[in-house]
Design a protein around this motif. Structure first.
Motif, PDB file in Angstrom:
ATOM      1  N   MET A 172       0.847  -1.167   0.000  1.00 42.64           N
ATOM      2  CA  MET A 172       0.000   0.000   0.000  1.00 42.64           C
ATOM      3  C   MET A 172       0.898   1.238   0.000  1.00 42.64           C
ATOM      4  SD  MET A 172      -2.487   1.486   2.983  1.00 42.64           S
ATOM      5  CE  MET A 172      -3.705   0.219   2.934  1.00 42.64           C
ATOM      6  N   THR A 173       0.641   2.162  -0.909  1.00 42.03           N
ATOM      7  CA  THR A 173       1.417   3.394  -0.989  1.00 42.03           C
ATOM      8  C   THR A 173       0.642   4.511  -0.317  1.00 42.03           C
ATOM      9  OG1 THR A 173       2.338   2.674  -3.085  1.00 42.03           O
ATOM     10  CG2 THR A 173       2.521   4.999  -2.567  1.00 42.03           C
ATOM     11  N   LYS A 174       1.303   5.237   0.576  1.00 42.22           N
ATOM     12  CA  LYS A 174       0.664   6.364   1.237  1.00 42.22           C
ATOM     13  C   LYS A 174       0.832   7.598   0.374  1.00 42.22           C
ATOM     14  CE  LYS A 174       1.049   5.296   6.114  1.00 42.22           C
ATOM     15  NZ  LYS A 174       1.475   5.817   7.406  1.00 42.22           N
ATOM     16  N   ARG A 229      -1.150  12.032   3.349  1.00 47.80           N
ATOM     17  CA  ARG A 229      -1.346  11.102   4.468  1.00 47.80           C
ATOM     18  C   ARG A 229      -0.045  10.906   5.231  1.00 47.80           C
ATOM     19  NH1 ARG A 229      -3.460   9.601   8.672  1.00 47.80           N
ATOM     20  NH2 ARG A 229      -3.634   7.389   9.090  1.00 47.80           N
ATOM     21  N   LEU A 230       1.066  10.842   4.506  1.00 44.56           N
ATOM     22  CA  LEU A 230       2.365  10.695   5.149  1.00 44.56           C
ATOM     23  C   LEU A 230       2.662  11.911   6.030  1.00 44.56           C
ATOM     24  CD1 LEU A 230       4.890   9.017   5.502  1.00 44.56           C
ATOM     25  CD2 LEU A 230       5.832  10.096   3.471  1.00 44.56           C
ATOM     26  N   ALA A 231       2.349  13.110   5.540  1.00 43.97           N
ATOM     27  CA  ALA A 231       2.558  14.330   6.323  1.00 43.97           C
ATOM     28  C   ALA A 231       1.699  14.316   7.586  1.00 43.97           C
ATOM     29  CB  ALA A 231       2.240  15.557   5.478  1.00 43.97           C
ATOM     30  N   GLN A 232       0.472  13.818   7.479  1.00 45.80           N
ATOM     31  CA  GLN A 232      -0.412  13.728   8.643  1.00 45.80           C
ATOM     32  C   GLN A 232       0.172  12.757   9.679  1.00 45.80           C
ATOM     33  OE1 GLN A 232      -4.089  12.414   6.928  1.00 45.80           O
ATOM     34  NE2 GLN A 232      -4.778  14.487   6.412  1.00 45.80           N
ATOM     35  N   THR A 233       0.668  11.641   9.200  1.00 44.39           N
ATOM     36  CA  THR A 233       1.244  10.639  10.091  1.00 44.39           C
ATOM     37  C   THR A 233       2.478  11.187  10.789  1.00 44.39           C
ATOM     38  OG1 THR A 233       0.429   8.872   8.661  1.00 44.39           O
ATOM     39  CG2 THR A 233       2.168   8.292  10.209  1.00 44.39           C
TER      40      THR A 233
END
Length: 87
Positions: free
Chosen positions: A1-3, A7-11
């Protein structure tokens, strides 16, 4: 699964206190005793001259054959951990 980048910035913005790590194994002394060095495939190396403190070199040598590869792995881990600081 690719973020997605969003979404990566949120994480990455989540504070440590909001991350549930209850299902992660303890990374204690036993974990690190069982850990093994795996070098990435396809990498090349250059011979250099590097000065290190006596106690640092002796500590790596005490681990047996492959002490220079282990030192390289530590430097690689540091580089990868700080790679975003350079972009």
């Amino acid at each position: 699964m690719t973020k997605s980048k969003e979404r990566l910035a949120q994480t990455e913005a989540l504070p440590e206190t909001k991350i549930d790590s209850s299902d992660l194994a303890e990374m204690d002394g036993a974990f690190f005793k069982a850990a093994r060095l795996i070098m990435p495939a396809g990498t090349t190396k250059q011979a250099i001259s590097l000065r290190v403190d006596d106690d640092v070199l002796e500590w790596f040598k005490a681990g047996g054959k492959g002490h220079l590869s282990r030192m390289n792995a530590v430097l690689r881990a540091y580089m990868l951990a700080h790679a975003q600081e350079r972009t």
